[in-house]
Design a protein around this motif. Structure first.
Motif, PDB file in Angstrom:
ATOM      1  N   GLU A 167      57.355 -19.251  12.991  1.00 39.20           N
ATOM      2  CA  GLU A 167      57.451 -20.446  13.844  1.00 39.20           C
ATOM      3  C   GLU A 167      56.651 -21.562  13.189  1.00 39.20           C
ATOM      4  OE1 GLU A 167      56.782 -22.072  18.389  1.00 39.20           O
ATOM      5  OE2 GLU A 167      55.196 -20.860  17.536  1.00 39.20           O
TER       6      GLU A 167
ATOM      7  N   GLU B 179      50.304 -23.883  12.540  1.00 46.24           N
ATOM      8  CA  GLU B 179      49.893 -25.089  13.274  1.00 46.24           C
ATOM      9  C   GLU B 179      48.990 -25.937  12.372  1.00 46.24           C
ATOM     10  OE1 GLU B 179      50.600 -26.597  16.351  1.00 46.24           O
ATOM     11  OE2 GLU B 179      49.256 -28.079  15.477  1.00 46.24           O
ATOM     12  N   LEU B 180      49.242 -27.231  12.384  1.00 46.03           N
ATOM     13  CA  LEU B 180      48.508 -28.175  11.544  1.00 46.03           C
ATOM     14  C   LEU B 180      47.143 -28.541  12.134  1.00 46.03           C
ATOM     15  CD1 LEU B 180      49.299 -29.702   8.935  1.00 46.03           C
ATOM     16  CD2 LEU B 180      50.189 -31.537  10.364  1.00 46.03           C
TER      17      LEU B 180
ATOM     18  N   THR C 190      59.455 -26.081  15.962  1.00 45.79           N
ATOM     19  CA  THR C 190      59.337 -26.679  17.297  1.00 45.79           C
ATOM     20  C   THR C 190      58.787 -28.096  17.237  1.00 45.79           C
ATOM     21  OG1 THR C 190      57.202 -25.589  17.686  1.00 45.79           O
ATOM     22  CG2 THR C 190      59.157 -24.426  18.430  1.00 45.79           C
TER      23      THR C 190
ATOM     24  N   GLN D 157      49.912 -33.971  21.492  1.00 46.72           N
ATOM     25  CA  GLN D 157      50.933 -32.941  21.284  1.00 46.72           C
ATOM     26  C   GLN D 157      51.322 -32.336  22.638  1.00 46.72           C
ATOM     27  OE1 GLN D 157      52.168 -32.808  18.188  1.00 46.72           O
ATOM     28  NE2 GLN D 157      50.674 -34.424  17.861  1.00 46.72           N
ATOM     29  N   THR D 158      52.422 -31.607  22.669  1.00 48.10           N
ATOM     30  CA  THR D 158      52.918 -31.077  23.946  1.00 48.10           C
ATOM     31  C   THR D 158      53.337 -29.606  23.854  1.00 48.10           C
ATOM     32  OG1 THR D 158      55.143 -31.832  23.378  1.00 48.10           O
ATOM     33  CG2 THR D 158      53.838 -33.289  24.763  1.00 48.10           C
TER      34      THR D 158
ATOM     35  N   GLY E 182      54.773 -24.955  14.240  1.00 47.35           N
ATOM     36  CA  GLY E 182      54.315 -25.720  15.405  1.00 47.35           C
ATOM     37  C   GLY E 182      53.867 -24.797  16.525  1.00 47.35           C
ATOM     38  N   ALA E 183      52.719 -24.133  16.371  1.00 44.87           N
ATOM     39  CA  ALA E 183      52.251 -23.145  17.361  1.00 44.87           C
ATOM     40  C   ALA E 183      51.919 -23.805  18.691  1.00 44.87           C
ATOM     41  CB  ALA E 183      51.030 -22.397  16.832  1.00 44.87           C
ATOM     42  N   GLY E 184      51.338 -25.012  18.650  1.00 44.77           N
ATOM     43  CA  GLY E 184      50.975 -25.723  19.892  1.00 44.77           C
ATOM     44  C   GLY E 184      50.138 -24.856  20.803  1.00 44.77           C
ATOM     45  N   SER E 185      50.649 -24.596  22.011  1.00 41.44           N
ATOM     46  CA  SER E 185      49.934 -23.778  23.001  1.00 41.44           C
ATOM     47  C   SER E 185      50.035 -22.285  22.692  1.00 41.44           C
ATOM     48  CB  SER E 185      50.538 -24.022  24.378  1.00 41.44           C
ATOM     49  OG  SER E 185      51.864 -23.500  24.413  1.00 41.44           O
TER      50      SER E 185
ATOM     51  N   GLN F 135      55.689 -20.416  22.960  1.00 43.35           N
ATOM     52  CA  GLN F 135      56.938 -20.014  22.299  1.00 43.35           C
ATOM     53  C   GLN F 135      56.711 -18.789  21.401  1.00 43.35           C
ATOM     54  OE1 GLN F 135      60.579 -21.737  21.890  1.00 43.35           O
ATOM     55  NE2 GLN F 135      60.397 -19.520  21.751  1.00 43.35           N
TER      56      GLN F 135
ATOM     57  N   ASP G 195      50.202 -26.415   6.781  1.00 49.25           N
ATOM     58  CA  ASP G 195      51.365 -27.299   6.919  1.00 49.25           C
ATOM     59  C   ASP G 195      52.631 -26.441   6.902  1.00 49.25           C
ATOM     60  OD1 ASP G 195      53.382 -29.108   6.767  1.00 49.25           O
ATOM     61  OD2 ASP G 195      52.683 -30.098   4.920  1.00 49.25           O
ATOM     62  N   GLY G 196      53.314 -26.455   8.039  1.00 50.11           N
ATOM     63  CA  GLY G 196      54.527 -25.630   8.187  1.00 50.11           C
ATOM     64  C   GLY G 196      55.635 -25.976   7.209  1.00 50.11           C
TER      65      GLY G 196
ATOM     66  N   LEU H 175      44.327 -26.835  17.975  1.00 47.52           N
ATOM     67  CA  LEU H 175      45.443 -26.106  18.577  1.00 47.52           C
ATOM     68  C   LEU H 175      45.560 -24.699  18.005  1.00 47.52           C
ATOM     69  CD1 LEU H 175      48.047 -28.969  18.973  1.00 47.52           C
ATOM     70  CD2 LEU H 175      47.104 -27.551  20.790  1.00 47.52           C
TER      71      LEU H 175
ATOM     72  N   LEU I 144      57.367 -33.538  13.356  1.00 49.98           N
ATOM     73  CA  LEU I 144      56.735 -32.710  12.342  1.00 49.98           C
ATOM     74  C   LEU I 144      56.049 -33.691  11.395  1.00 49.98           C
ATOM     75  CD1 LEU I 144      56.722 -29.671  11.291  1.00 49.98           C
ATOM     76  CD2 LEU I 144      58.466 -30.424   9.691  1.00 49.98           C
ATOM     77  N   ARG I 145      54.741 -33.431  11.102  1.00 51.56           N
ATOM     78  CA  ARG I 145      53.996 -34.389  10.278  1.00 51.56           C
ATOM     79  C   ARG I 145      53.761 -33.820   8.893  1.00 51.56           C
ATOM     80  NH1 ARG I 145      49.198 -34.530  13.949  1.00 51.56           N
ATOM     81  NH2 ARG I 145      50.185 -32.602  14.583  1.00 51.56           N
TER      82      ARG I 145
HETATM   83  N1  SAH Z   1      55.772 -24.327  20.144  1.00 49.38           N
HETATM   84  C1  SAH Z   1      54.743 -25.039  20.887  1.00 49.38           C
HETATM   85  C2  SAH Z   1      55.076 -26.517  21.056  1.00 49.38           C
HETATM   86  C3  SAH Z   1      55.053 -27.227  19.749  1.00 49.38           C
HETATM   87  S1  SAH Z   1      54.789 -28.975  19.806  1.00 49.38           S
HETATM   88  C4  SAH Z   1      54.447 -24.394  22.203  1.00 49.38           C
HETATM   89  O1  SAH Z   1      55.096 -23.385  22.565  1.00 49.38           O
HETATM   90  O2  SAH Z   1      53.522 -24.847  22.877  1.00 49.38           O
HETATM   91  C5  SAH Z   1      54.765 -29.245  18.059  1.00 49.38           C
HETATM   92  C6  SAH Z   1      53.527 -28.759  17.352  1.00 49.38           C
HETATM   93  O3  SAH Z   1      53.764 -28.885  15.948  1.00 49.38           O
HETATM   94  C7  SAH Z   1      52.281 -29.572  17.645  1.00 49.38           C
HETATM   95  O4  SAH Z   1      51.268 -28.737  18.142  1.00 49.38           O
HETATM   96  C8  SAH Z   1      51.887 -30.178  16.281  1.00 49.38           C
HETATM   97  O5  SAH Z   1      50.493 -30.261  16.078  1.00 49.38           O
HETATM   98  C9  SAH Z   1      52.544 -29.207  15.316  1.00 49.38           C
HETATM   99  N2  SAH Z   1      52.867 -29.738  13.974  1.00 49.38           N
HETATM  100  C10 SAH Z   1      53.313 -30.969  13.648  1.00 49.38           C
HETATM  101  N3  SAH Z   1      53.536 -31.055  12.318  1.00 49.38           N
HETATM  102  C11 SAH Z   1      53.240 -29.834  11.796  1.00 49.38           C
HETATM  103  C12 SAH Z   1      53.270 -29.292  10.468  1.00 49.38           C
HETATM  104  N4  SAH Z   1      53.648 -30.026   9.420  1.00 49.38           N
HETATM  105  N5  SAH Z   1      52.892 -28.009  10.304  1.00 49.38           N
HETATM  106  C13 SAH Z   1      52.489 -27.253  11.365  1.00 49.38           C
HETATM  107  N6  SAH Z   1      52.442 -27.708  12.633  1.00 49.38           N
HETATM  108  C14 SAH Z   1      52.815 -28.983  12.848  1.00 49.38           C
END
Ligand code: SAH
Length: 210
Positions: free
Chosen positions: A83, A109-110, A153, A58-59, A85-88, A91, A136-137, A114, A209-210
């Protein structure tokens, strides 16, 4: 040059390329140093305008993209933002700064690793109005609905129905939606339950998005 000075330079760069415009959002970028959200082994690149790895493929998005999305979302003091996709946590922290103590950010965040990492990062910038949920978002987060705004994101085929339902009428969704070029950045205003105004900000690249 120290890391905080590098952040000031990155902000100047984002303003000069037209990605950052709104004073409140510029202030949020200045007060949310990106190096606090970057893996130690990539610290040298914290202020390069490029995406960087977080964990498990992931990024953290490119600062330019984060700036464009934050400006499109235009989070205002007192708003409640979802939001996906919390990732880091970068955002989410920026939005947390914009909405202030009377506002709130729920970020989903999934990946459990993370979730831990983003919580730790968000603590570093002392934000108490940003909450990370492991889920799951695509389901949104009903417990805190309705939301003024939502930002996705990760690349989706379409905006999840539950997310659309959980945004207030008059609210906004910003999301990268798959097309043949990668993803197009859509800004969707919810006029009524079945009426939407769409704007396309052009092509970007995201993890799925998974
Ligand atoms: N907003 C983040 C970058 C997000 S990258 C930042 O500021 O760093 C996308 C993220 O979405 C990844 O961490 C991934 O694990 C998450 N993701 C993917 N599918 C998801 C889902 N169904 N529900 C929640 N998070 C998900």
């Amino acid at each position: 040059m120290n890391l905080l000075e590098q952040n000031e330079l990155l902000v100047k760069h984002l303003i000069s390329v037209g990605a950052l415009k709104t004073p409140r959002i510029i202030e949020a970028f200045k007060k949310t140093p990106r190096h606090l959200f970057i893996r130690k082994d990539y610290l040298n690149h914290a202020y390069d305008d490029i995406p960087l790895p977080t964990y498990n493929g992931q990024t953290i998005s490119q600062p330019y993209t984060v700036a464009i999305m934050t400006e499109a979302l235009n989070p205002k003091p007192g708003e409640k933002v979802l939001e996906i996709g919390a990732g880091s946590g970068y955002q989410a922290a920026l939005i947390g700064k914009c909405v202030g103590v009377k506002g709130k950010v729920i970020t989903i965040e999934l990946e459990s690793d993370l979730v831990e990492i983003s919580r730790k990062n968000i603590k570093k910038v002392k934000l108490k109005n940003v909450i990370v949920i492991c889920s799951d978002g695509k389901l949104g987060y009903l417990k805190e609905a309705p939301y003024d705004k939502c930002i996705i994101t990760a690349a989706c085929d379409e905006i999840p129905k539950k997310v659309i339902e959980q945004v207030k009428i008059g609210g906004r969704i910003v999301a990268p939606v798959n097309d043949f070029l990668g993803q197009k950045m859509l800004v969707i205003d919810k006029i009524s339950d079945n009426e939407f105004k769409k704007q396309d900000l052009g092509s970007f690249v995201f993890v799925p998005l998974r």
